[in-house]
Motif scaffolding. Structure first.
Motif, mmCIF file in Angstrom:
data_model
loop_
_atom_site.group_PDB
_atom_site.id
_atom_site.type_symbol
_atom_site.label_atom_id
_atom_site.label_comp_id
_atom_site.label_asym_id
_atom_site.label_seq_id
_atom_site.Cartn_x
_atom_site.Cartn_y
_atom_site.Cartn_z
ATOM 1 N N TYR A 77 0.860 -1.179 0.000
ATOM 2 C CA TYR A 77 0.000 0.000 0.000
ATOM 3 C C TYR A 77 0.899 1.232 0.000
ATOM 4 N N VAL A 120 -6.386 2.937 2.859
ATOM 5 C CA VAL A 120 -5.751 1.614 2.823
ATOM 6 C C VAL A 120 -6.233 0.645 3.903
ATOM 7 N N CYS A 121 -6.925 1.109 4.906
ATOM 8 C CA CYS A 121 -7.353 0.231 6.016
ATOM 9 C C CYS A 121 -6.106 -0.283 6.733
ATOM 10 N N ALA A 122 -5.681 -1.535 6.463
ATOM 11 C CA ALA A 122 -4.361 -2.044 6.838
ATOM 12 C C ALA A 122 -4.030 -1.999 8.328
ATOM 13 N N GLU A 123 -5.048 -1.830 9.195
ATOM 14 C CA GLU A 123 -4.759 -1.719 10.636
ATOM 15 C C GLU A 123 -3.772 -0.584 10.885
ATOM 16 N N ASN A 183 -9.948 0.955 -1.695
ATOM 17 C CA ASN A 183 -9.687 -0.330 -1.062
ATOM 18 C C ASN A 183 -10.963 -0.870 -0.443
ATOM 19 N N GLU A 184 -11.448 -1.968 -0.958
ATOM 20 C CA GLU A 184 -12.640 -2.634 -0.405
ATOM 21 C C GLU A 184 -13.818 -1.688 -0.222
ATOM 22 N N ASN A 233 -10.719 -10.479 -1.731
ATOM 23 C CA ASN A 233 -9.929 -10.538 -0.505
ATOM 24 C C ASN A 233 -10.595 -11.525 0.441
ATOM 25 N N GLU A 253 -5.845 -10.272 -1.389
ATOM 26 C CA GLU A 253 -5.477 -10.469 0.013
ATOM 27 C C GLU A 253 -5.824 -11.876 0.472
ATOM 28 N N TRP A 255 -5.197 -13.747 3.555
ATOM 29 C CA TRP A 255 -4.713 -13.430 4.901
ATOM 30 C C TRP A 255 -3.962 -14.621 5.496
ATOM 31 N N TRP A 258 -3.595 -13.259 11.023
ATOM 32 C CA TRP A 258 -4.471 -12.131 11.335
ATOM 33 C C TRP A 258 -3.693 -11.145 12.192
ATOM 34 N N TYR A 259 -4.244 -9.964 12.343
ATOM 35 C CA TYR A 259 -3.588 -8.960 13.195
ATOM 36 C C TYR A 259 -3.948 -9.198 14.658
ATOM 37 N N TYR A 292 -1.423 -11.578 2.093
ATOM 38 C CA TYR A 292 -1.511 -10.432 2.982
ATOM 39 C C TYR A 292 -1.405 -10.992 4.391
ATOM 40 N N TYR A 313 3.030 -6.368 14.092
ATOM 41 C CA TYR A 313 2.079 -6.681 13.017
ATOM 42 C C TYR A 313 2.587 -7.958 12.351
ATOM 43 N N TYR A 315 1.424 -10.957 12.082
ATOM 44 C CA TYR A 315 0.394 -11.517 11.213
ATOM 45 C C TYR A 315 0.514 -13.020 10.998
HETATM 46 C C1 GAL Z 1 -8.854 -6.059 4.636
HETATM 47 C C2 GAL Z 1 -8.165 -4.755 4.282
HETATM 48 C C3 GAL Z 1 -6.705 -4.776 4.653
HETATM 49 C C4 GAL Z 1 -6.542 -5.272 6.061
HETATM 50 C C5 GAL Z 1 -7.188 -6.636 6.193
HETATM 51 C C6 GAL Z 1 -7.111 -7.233 7.574
HETATM 52 O O1 GAL Z 1 -10.200 -5.911 4.705
HETATM 53 O O2 GAL Z 1 -8.294 -4.502 2.907
HETATM 54 O O3 GAL Z 1 -6.162 -3.497 4.518
HETATM 55 O O4 GAL Z 1 -7.128 -4.367 6.926
HETATM 56 O O5 GAL Z 1 -8.538 -6.525 5.903
HETATM 57 O O6 GAL Z 1 -5.824 -7.363 7.968
#
Ligand code: GAL
Length: 825
Positions: A77, A120-123, A183-184, A233, A253, A255, A258-259, A292, A313, A315
C-alpha cells in the motif's frame, strides 16, 4: 592510449546496452484468464510487504527471502498520513522512501503491485488518512464531496507522478505491473447511497486518466467499472468470479494469519490451511494471488490503527516480524509456488476440465500440448478421500489438495508438510541496565500555544494527531458556603469520555486513571477528589491508542473527552448535587511535556534525569537507560516485561507503543489446532493469558554499531523497569516430520550450527515437534546417518529414503516418515 579509447568505447556501449535493457518497456495487459506480460499469460504469486513496517536496511533481505520463497511479485500500500503528516509537507525519507523500496524490488528482478488507495485500512492509524484531512471544513471522506475528491486526487497524482518520474511502471521499464485505487469500498458502499456508486465511477475515471500503461484493480468491488479489474480478498477465494469476462481471477489479500489487538491472543493460521487455500485457488482457475501479509513487520511510532492494534504486526506471515523465515509456513508454501510456476503454461493456456467425485472431492486438469498438471481437491473437513483418477488410486486427506505432475505423479499435498519447523527463542543478553527517570509534569506550564474555549472538543481536531495525548484543563472556584460542593469530602468527578484512557489530576495530585477494555471508545470514569476553598485546578489527560481504520464513516468517530464532565456530592439529606463543568472554560494542551522537550532523542535534554529513588508502579514517568549493541546479526528485541503501557524509543527512534501489562485472553489456546475446516481468526490461537506483547523489535539500523544506545520509555500506566532486558531472536531448535522420498533441508541461522540431533526416527514415528516418539518400526541407523550429514554444520540437505537413512522394516505398503528434532547453537 589506443587501448584505453577502445576500452572506453566498449564501456560506453555496454552502459548503453545496460540502459536499454533496464529501461525496456514491458507490456502488461490481461485477458479473462491471466495477466499477460509481453504477451505471455503468467502465474503471479505475490506477497505484501508494507515498507514503513520495516526499515530501508531490512528491505533487500526481505525481498530476497520473498524471491527465495518463490514469489514473483511484491505488493504494498501507500501510506498517505506517513508521507504527508502536515498538509503540503512531505516525507519520503528513511523507511518512507517508496521509490527506493520499488527499486529494491526491481533489483531482485521481481514485479511490484502498488495499492495506492489512498484509503488503505491495513490496521494503520486512521486507515492511512491524515487527520488534517478530517479537519478541512465540510469534508466527507470516500464519497462525492469536492474537498475530499480534490485532496484524494492531489495525493494520488503525486504518487503516480513520482513513480512515472522514476520510470517505475512496467510500461516505462519499471517493475510495477498493476496499481490499485481505493480499497474494499464495495464492503461499505451501500451506506453511502447513490453518491457511493458515483464515487466508484469517479475513482475509476481518475485512475484511467493517469495512463500508467498497466492495469488497475479495485478489490472487493463487484461493480468495478471497466477497465478496472475487480479482485477478491479473504481466507479463501476459489469461488470468486470477476465481474467481467475479460478480467482474470485475482486474489489481492490471502490473509496468512491475522492482526493482533491489545488484550488479544496471537492468531495462528496453519501452513496446511494457507497452502490448501492457495492450491484451491489455482485449481479453480486463479492466476494472481497475493499473501496479505508475506512480511507483516512492526507498527513503529504511532502508526498502529485502532482500536487497539498492537505494535507487532507479525500476522503469522511467512516472514516473521523480524524478517526470519516462519517455518514451516515459508518452506511449505515455497514448494507449492515452485510447482505452480513450473506449471505456468498448462495453468494459463491449458484446457481446464473438472471432474466432480462427490462429497466435495474434485479433480481438475490443465492440459496444453505437452504441458499438463492436475489437482485433486478434497474440501471435506473430516473424511479423507480415495480417488480413482486416470486409472490410478490416490488418497487425498481431508481439507487438502494434491498436485499431480503430468497428471500422474503426486508431487505435493497441502496437508503433508515436509519442510522444517523452526522454534525461535528470544535470548537475553547478560547486560545490567541502570535506570534514570523524570516525571511528566501535570502542571499547566505551557511551552506551546494553547487554546481556550468553553466547550469540550474532539481530541483529534485539536491535536491533528500529532500526539496520543491531549490535556483538558479547567478550574473550579469554591467561594462560599452556598456552593453545593463547599466543605464536602465525598466529591466525585465523573468524566464521560470517548478516549481510550484518562488520567485525572486535581490541584496537581493524580487522583485516578482508567484504561478502556477492548479498545471501546466510550466509558465513564469516576474518581473521588478533594476540593479546597478558592481555586481548584482540574487537569484531565485524555489518550488514544490508535484511531479507527475501518468501516463506513469511521473518520467521523469522535474521540477525547466529550462530556458531560460533572462534579457530584451528596447534600445533608443524602441527595446528590451535580455541578456540570462541561461548559467551563477549558484550556487545551497537545501532547506531553517530555515529548515537546524531546526527552527520547539525542542530544541530551537540558534538564537532568534523576538517578535515585526510581519510581515503580507510578504513572506518567519517563525512564531512561543505556545498553550495548548485541553482537552478531540476529534481530534485536527489548523485553518490556514488568512495564505498564507507553511508548519506547531507541536512540530517538520510536519502537512503537508498548502495553506489556495487558494480558491476553486466557481462552482459546487449549483446543487442538486442526488445520481442517475454514479458518477464522479465533481458531488455533496461541499465547493465552500472557502479556499481549512483551518483546519489541529494535531494528539493527536503529543501533550504534559498537557504542551505547539510549532506551527511553514513557510509562503512562505504572510499571517496573528493572525487568527490562535486551535480547536477540534466533532459532533454538528445528524439527521435521518428512515423508519418504522428499528432500529435507535443515537450516539454522548464519553464525549457528546444528549442534545436536536430539531425536530421529525413520519409519512410523508418533507425536509432534517436542514430543516425538518411535513407532512400531524404525531404522536403527537413522540417527547416526543424520549425525554424520548434519552435526556441526549450519545447514544440510538429504533425501529421506531407506538408501540414506537405513531400512525401516515397516513393510512395503507403509508410507514412511522421518521425525527429527535438532538443536541450533
Ligand atoms: C482487509 C483490508 C486490509 C486489512 C485486512 C485485515 O479488509 O483490505 O487493509 O485491513 O482486511 O488485515
Amino acid at each position: 592510449m589506443k587501448m584505453t579509447i577502445k576500452k572506453a568505447i566498449i564501456s560506453i556501449l555496454l552502459l548503453c546496452l545496460a540502459f536499454i535493457t533496464v529501461a525496456k518497456a514491458t507490456n502488461v495487459s490481461h485477458d479473462g484468464r491471466a495477466f499477460t506480460i509481453d504477451g505471455q499469460r503468467r502465474i503471479l504469486i505475490s506477497g505484501s510487504i508494507h515498507y514503513p513496517r520495516s526499515t530501508a536496511e531490512m528491505w533487500p533481505d526481505l525481498i530476497r527471502k520473498s524471491k527465495e520463497g518463490g514469489l514473483n511479485v511484491i505488493e504494498t500500500y501507500v501510506f498517505w498520513n506517513a508521507h504527508e503528516p502536515i498538509r503540503g509537507q512531505y516525507d519520503f525519507s528513511g523507511n518512507l522512501d517508496l521509490v527506493r523500496f520499488i527499486k529494491d524490488i526491481k533489483k531482485e528482478g521481481l514485479y511490484a503491485l502498488l495499492r495506492i488507495g489512498p484509503y488503505v485500512c491495513a490496521e494503520w492509524n486512521y486507515g492511512g488518512f491524515p487527520v488534517w484531512l478530517h479537519n478541512i471544513p465540510n469534508i466527507e471522506f470516500r464519497t462525492m464531496n469536492k474537498p475530499y475528491l480534490d485532496e484524494m486526487k492531489r495525493f494520488t497524482t503525486l504518487i503516480v507522478d513520482m513513480m512515472k518520474k522514476e520510470k517505475l511502471f512496467a510500461s516505462q521499464g519499471g517493475p510495477i505491473i498493476s496499481a490499485q485505487i481505493e480499497n474494499e469500498y464495495g464492503n461499505i458502499m451501500g451506506q453511502y447511497g447513490e453518491a457511493g456508486k458515483e464515487y466508484v465511477n469517479w475513482c475509476a475515471q481518475l485512475a484511467s486518466s493517469y495512463q500508467i500503461g498497466v492495469p488497475w484493480i479495485m478489490c472487493q468491488q463487484s461493480d468495478a467499472p471497466q477497465p478496472m479489474i475487480n479482485t477478491c480478498n479473504g481466507y479463501y477465494c476459489d469461488k470468486f468470479t470477476p465481474n467481467n469476462k475479460n478480467s482474470p481471477k485475482a486474489w489481492t489479500e490471502n490473509w496468512t494469519g491475522w492482526y493482533k489487538n491489545w488484550g488479544g491472543q496471537d492468531p495462528h493460521r496453519t501452513a496446511e490451511d494457507v497452502a490448501y487455500a492457495v492450491a484451491k485457488f489455482y485449481q479453480s482457475g486463479g492466476t494472481l494471488q497475493n499473501y496479505y501479509m508475506y512480511h507483516g513487520g512492526t507498527n513503529f511510532g504511532r502508526s498502529a490503527g485502532g482500536p487497539y492494534i498492537t505494535t507487532s504486526y507479525d500476522y503469522d506471515a511467512p516472514l516473521d516480524e523480524y524478517g526470519n523465515l516462519n517455518q514451516p509456513k515459508w518452506g511449505h508454501l515455497n514448494q507449492l509456488h515452485r510447482i505452480l510456476l513450473a506449471s505456468e503454461t498448462a495453468l494459463t493456456y491449458g484446457n481446464q476440465t473438472t471432474t466432480d467425485f462427490g462429497n466435495m472431492v474434485t479433480g481438475t486438469s490443465y492440459e496444453h500440448m505437452q504441458h499438463s498438471v492436475c489437482f485433486l481437491g478434497n474440501g471435506n473437513e473430516s473424511s479423507d478421500a480415495t480417488v480413482n483418477f486416470r486409472n490410478k488410486t490416490y488418497t487425498v486427506p481431508a481439507w487438502s489438495v494434491t498436485i499431480l505432475r503430468n497428471c500422474s505423479t503426486e508431487i505435493y499435498n497441502t496437508a503433508k508438510v515436509n519442510t522444517q519447523t523452526t522454534v525461535m527463542i528470544k535470548k537475553e543478553e547478560p547486560q545490567e541496565l541502570k535506570w534514570q527517570w523524570r516525571n511528566e509534569p501535570p502542571q499547566k506550564k505551557f511551552k506551546v500555544a494553547t487554546l481556550t474555549v468553553s466547550e469540550l472538543l474532539d481530541q483529534k481536531v485539536v491535536t491533528n494527531d500529532t500526539s496520543d495525548y491531549l490535556w483538558y484543563f479547567t478550574s473550579v472556584n469554591l467561594n462560599n458556603k452556598s456552593d453545593p460542593l463547599w466543605g464536602k469530602d465525598d466529591v466525585s468527578i465523573r468524566v464521560n469520555t470517548s478516549s481510550h484512557l484518562i488520567h485525572v489530576f486535581v490541584n496537581g495530585l493524580h487522583v485516578g486513571a482508567q484504561f478502556t477494555e477492548n479498545g471501546h471508545y466510550k466509558f465513564q470514569h469516576e474518581s473521588k477528589i478533594k476540593l479546597r476553598p478558592g481555586k481548584n485546578e482540574i487537569s484531565l489527560l485524555s489518550g488514544t491508542v490508535g484511531l479507527p481504520n475501518y468501516g463506513a464513516f469511521f473518520d467521523n468517530v469522535k474521540v477525547g473527552i466529550l462530556g458531560p464532565v460533572v462534579l457530584a456530592a451528596n447534600d445533608t439529606t443524602g441527595k446528590e448535587q451535580i455541578v456540570d463543568i462541561s461548559k467551563n472554560q477549558w484550556t487545551y494542551k497537545v501532547g506531553l511535556q517530555g515529548q515537546l522537550d524531546k526527552l527520547f532523542s539525542l542530544p541530551e535534554a537540558i534538564k537532568p534525569w534523576l538517578l535515585f529513588g526510581l519510581p515503580r508502579d507510578k504513572p506518567m514517568v519517563w525512564y531512561k537507560t543505556w545498553f550495548k549493541t548485541p553482537s552478531g546479526t540476529d534481530p534485536v528485541v527489548v523485553d518490556l516485561k514488568g512495564l505498564g503501557k507507553g511508548e519506547a524509543w531507541v536512540n530517538g527512534n520510536s519502537l512503537g507503543r508498548y502495553w506489556s501489562s495487558y494480558i491476553s485472553g486466557k481462552d482459546g489456546c487449549s483446543a487442538p489446532c486442526d488445520y481442517r475446516g475454514p479458518y477464522k481468526p479465533n481458531k488455533c490461537l496461541i499465547n493465552c493469558g500472557n502479556p499481549t506483547q512483551r518483546w519489541y523489535h529494535v531494528p539493527r539500523s536503529f543501533l550504534n554499531g559498537q557504542g551505547l544506545n539510549s532506551l527511553v520509555l514513557f510509562e503512562d500506566k505504572g510499571g517496573n523497569p528493572n525487568g527490562v532486558r535486551i535480547g536477540t531472536v534466533k532459532p533454538e531448535k528445528i524439527c521435521a516430520n518428512t515423508y519418504e522420498n522428499h528432500k529435507l533441508d535443515l537450516i539454522c541461522n548464519v553464525g549457528q550450527v546444528i549442534s545436536e540431533i536430539k531425536f530421529a526416527s525413520f519409519g512410523q514415528p508418533n507425536g509432534s515437534c517436542g514430543s516425538f516418539q518411535h513407532g512400531s518400526c524404525s531404522s536403527p541407523q537413522a540417527l547416526s546417518a543424520i549425525n554424520k550429514l548434519c552435526t556441526g554444520k549450519q545447514e544440510c540437505s538429504f533425501q529421506v529414503s531407506e538408501e540414506v537413512l537405513g531400512a525401516t522394516g515397516c513393510g512395503k505398503d507403509k508410507h514412511n516418515r522421518l521425525a527429527l528434532e535438532a538443536i541450533c547453537k
